[in-house]
Motif scaffolding. Structure first.
Motif, PDB file in Angstrom:
ATOM      1  N   MET A 127      41.666  37.647  33.885  1.00 15.43           N
ATOM      2  CA  MET A 127      43.207  37.564  33.804  1.00 15.43           C
ATOM      3  C   MET A 127      43.612  37.095  35.064  1.00 15.43           C
ATOM      4  O   MET A 127      42.839  37.115  36.207  1.00 15.43           O
ATOM      5  CB  MET A 127      43.735  39.068  33.910  1.00 15.43           C
ATOM      6  CG  MET A 127      43.448  40.035  32.676  1.00 15.43           C
ATOM      7  SD  MET A 127      44.247  41.517  32.872  1.00 15.43           S
ATOM      8  CE  MET A 127      45.872  41.247  32.868  1.00 15.43           C
ATOM      9  N   ILE A 128      44.595  36.076  34.767  1.00 12.74           N
ATOM     10  CA  ILE A 128      45.203  35.373  35.944  1.00 12.74           C
ATOM     11  C   ILE A 128      46.846  36.001  36.007  1.00 12.74           C
ATOM     12  O   ILE A 128      47.449  35.425  34.964  1.00 12.74           O
ATOM     13  CB  ILE A 128      45.228  33.989  35.770  1.00 12.74           C
ATOM     14  CG1 ILE A 128      43.611  33.492  35.867  1.00 12.74           C
ATOM     15  CG2 ILE A 128      45.883  33.105  37.140  1.00 12.74           C
ATOM     16  CD1 ILE A 128      43.389  32.192  35.566  1.00 12.74           C
ATOM     17  N   ARG A 129      47.208  36.422  36.937  1.00 12.75           N
ATOM     18  CA  ARG A 129      48.684  36.828  36.963  1.00 12.75           C
ATOM     19  C   ARG A 129      49.452  36.112  38.223  1.00 12.75           C
ATOM     20  O   ARG A 129      48.992  35.782  39.081  1.00 12.75           O
ATOM     21  CB  ARG A 129      48.482  38.187  37.422  1.00 12.75           C
ATOM     22  CG  ARG A 129      49.964  38.925  37.733  1.00 12.75           C
ATOM     23  CD  ARG A 129      49.896  40.295  38.152  1.00 12.75           C
ATOM     24  NE  ARG A 129      51.144  41.043  38.159  1.00 12.75           N
ATOM     25  CZ  ARG A 129      52.065  41.073  39.338  1.00 12.75           C
ATOM     26  NH1 ARG A 129      51.458  40.058  40.467  1.00 12.75           N
ATOM     27  NH2 ARG A 129      52.930  41.613  39.432  1.00 12.75           N
ATOM     28  N   ILE A 130      50.452  35.166  37.652  1.00  7.15           N
ATOM     29  CA  ILE A 130      51.188  34.369  38.593  1.00  7.15           C
ATOM     30  C   ILE A 130      52.649  34.913  38.544  1.00  7.15           C
ATOM     31  O   ILE A 130      53.224  35.217  37.369  1.00  7.15           O
ATOM     32  CB  ILE A 130      51.305  33.043  37.907  1.00  7.15           C
ATOM     33  CG1 ILE A 130      49.803  32.363  37.694  1.00  7.15           C
ATOM     34  CG2 ILE A 130      52.164  31.896  38.569  1.00  7.15           C
ATOM     35  CD1 ILE A 130      49.713  31.068  37.163  1.00  7.15           C
ATOM     36  N   PRO A 131      53.069  35.163  39.771  1.00 12.91           N
ATOM     37  CA  PRO A 131      54.557  35.780  39.792  1.00 12.91           C
ATOM     38  C   PRO A 131      55.622  34.913  39.072  1.00 12.91           C
ATOM     39  O   PRO A 131      55.514  33.656  39.122  1.00 12.91           O
ATOM     40  CB  PRO A 131      54.814  35.586  41.194  1.00 12.91           C
ATOM     41  CG  PRO A 131      53.860  34.852  41.957  1.00 12.91           C
ATOM     42  CD  PRO A 131      52.541  34.834  41.003  1.00 12.91           C
ATOM     43  N   ARG A 132      56.529  35.493  38.498  1.00 12.36           N
ATOM     44  CA  ARG A 132      57.691  34.770  37.681  1.00 12.36           C
ATOM     45  C   ARG A 132      58.373  33.917  38.632  1.00 12.36           C
ATOM     46  O   ARG A 132      58.802  32.764  38.225  1.00 12.36           O
ATOM     47  CB  ARG A 132      58.402  35.898  37.221  1.00 12.36           C
ATOM     48  CG  ARG A 132      59.744  35.244  36.289  1.00 12.36           C
ATOM     49  CD  ARG A 132      60.381  36.382  35.768  1.00 12.36           C
ATOM     50  NE  ARG A 132      61.608  35.963  34.905  1.00 12.36           N
ATOM     51  CZ  ARG A 132      62.143  36.789  34.056  1.00 12.36           C
ATOM     52  NH1 ARG A 132      62.314  38.135  33.946  1.00 12.36           N
ATOM     53  NH2 ARG A 132      63.068  36.211  33.228  1.00 12.36           N
ATOM     54  N   LYS A 133      58.903  34.461  39.724  1.00 10.74           N
ATOM     55  CA  LYS A 133      59.652  33.548  40.732  1.00 10.74           C
ATOM     56  C   LYS A 133      59.001  32.113  40.947  1.00 10.74           C
ATOM     57  O   LYS A 133      59.769  31.303  40.979  1.00 10.74           O
ATOM     58  CB  LYS A 133      59.976  34.228  41.871  1.00 10.74           C
ATOM     59  CG  LYS A 133      59.157  34.647  42.769  1.00 10.74           C
ATOM     60  CD  LYS A 133      59.740  35.340  44.023  1.00 10.74           C
ATOM     61  CE  LYS A 133      58.693  35.360  45.278  1.00 10.74           C
ATOM     62  NZ  LYS A 133      57.850  36.706  44.615  1.00 10.74           N
TER      63      LYS A 133
END
Length: 327
Positions: A127-133
């Protein structure tokens, strides 16, 4: 412990979670991805682990439940999640469609996009989680205006072509983070890398702003093509923005604005990327009288130690490995 709050410290932090109780699993995953529903038909068999590394609000990691689980998320709200099973299959229901994700087809989950998911008991995924902002701010810089609708990616991402290259780049950086936890100038390296990671994803995976991005690129000012040619012809020379301004008759403000609009990065970062691409190409086609150091310096790299580390981050191997793999 994993922390999905606000970060003022950009230094990378490793994390590891291992649980056998459903409540502990839910508490952990809610901190990572926000409110969601988790149903485990056979809770006695849960053997959950989540391991990886976090920098700022971005995380790279591997997750496994070890038993069949059902997950429902109404709204990720604060992040985009790219995940691809390393083993097993995940069944995803979105709107009225059912799709299957495996090692050949990744999934990209976007905010404001409800979905349900069933993970097989042997499913283990990266998994790679990137912040929405960060994702949306970068998109707005590329578009040149404030978006009014949420950015929604096509959920299916076949692991081939540019997406496969994007994933390999991300994994190389994950390995780099895990091996090199302290660098004096890491913040600047990370900022440039995250911008490139987001920019490549926005240009590689279809989404609801893809057509507009394509139109913006087609309308690229001709002077940017001229700068690109100058860069390629003078890779060994130091970048002097003042000379570009004088030569082209444009302001530095416009130079930065246009580079962010059409390339998603600054003039300095763009030149650095060209230098790495040219270095990689020349190492793959090296002449008998050349070596790593001479090629690196020809392409504008003076600090060879830093060059070697950043090269590995980008291409997944050291420059010397590129030579060995092509002999």
């Amino acid at each position: 412990m994993f922390d999905s709050g606000k970060y003022e410290n950009w230094l990378p932090k490793k994390f590891f979670a291992h649980f056998h109780q459903s409540k502990d699993v839910l508490d952990w995953t809610m901190k990572a991805n926000g409110p969601h529903h988790l149903h485990i038909p056979d809770p006695q068999k849960i053997d959950f682990f989540h391991e990886g590394i976090q920098i700022g609000e971005t995380t790279f990691g591997v997750i496994r439940y070890s038993t069949l689980v059902n997950i429902h998320i109404d709204n990720l709200k604060h992040c985009y999640i790219f995940n691809v099973p390393l083993e097993g299959i995940q069944e995803i229901k979105i709107n009225t469609s059912t799709i299957y994700s495996s090692c050949d087809v990744a999934a990209i989950f976007s905010p404001d996009q409800p979905f349900s998911m069933v993970l097989e008991q042997d499913c283990q995924k990266q998994m790679i989680r990137i912040p929405r902002k960060n994702m949306e701010n970068h998109l707005m810089r590329m578009l040149g205006y404030k978006i009014t609708q949420p950015l929604i990616f096509d959920i299916q991402a076949p692991m081939q072509g540019s997406i496969k290259k994007w994933f390999n780049l991300a994994m190389s950086f994950q390995d780099f983070l895990l091996e090199n936890n302290t660098l004096m100038d890491f913040q600047s390296i990370w900022t440039n890398f995250e911008n490139n990671l987001i920019s490549i994803l926005l240009n590689s995976q279809p989404h609801n702003y893809s057509l507009e991005l394509e139109r913006r690129l087609q309308g690229k000012p001709s002077y940017l093509n001229h700068i690109e040619s100058l860069y390629k012809e003078n890779l060994s020379q130091p970048l002097k923005l003042s000379e570009l301004e004088k030569m082209l008759g444009i302001s530095r403000e416009r130079l930065y604005r246009d580079f962010h609009t059409y390339f998603g990065q600054s003039p300095v970062a763009y030149l650095r990327n060209l230098r790495f691409e040219e270095t990689y190409k020349r190492l793959k086609e090296i002449k008998t009288w050349e070596n790593v150091s001479s090629i690196a310096m020809d392409c504008g790299f003076q600090q060879l130690g830093r060059f070697s580390q950043e090269y590995k981050t980008r291409f997944g191997e050291f420059p010397s490995d590129t030579l060995k793999n092509n002999k």
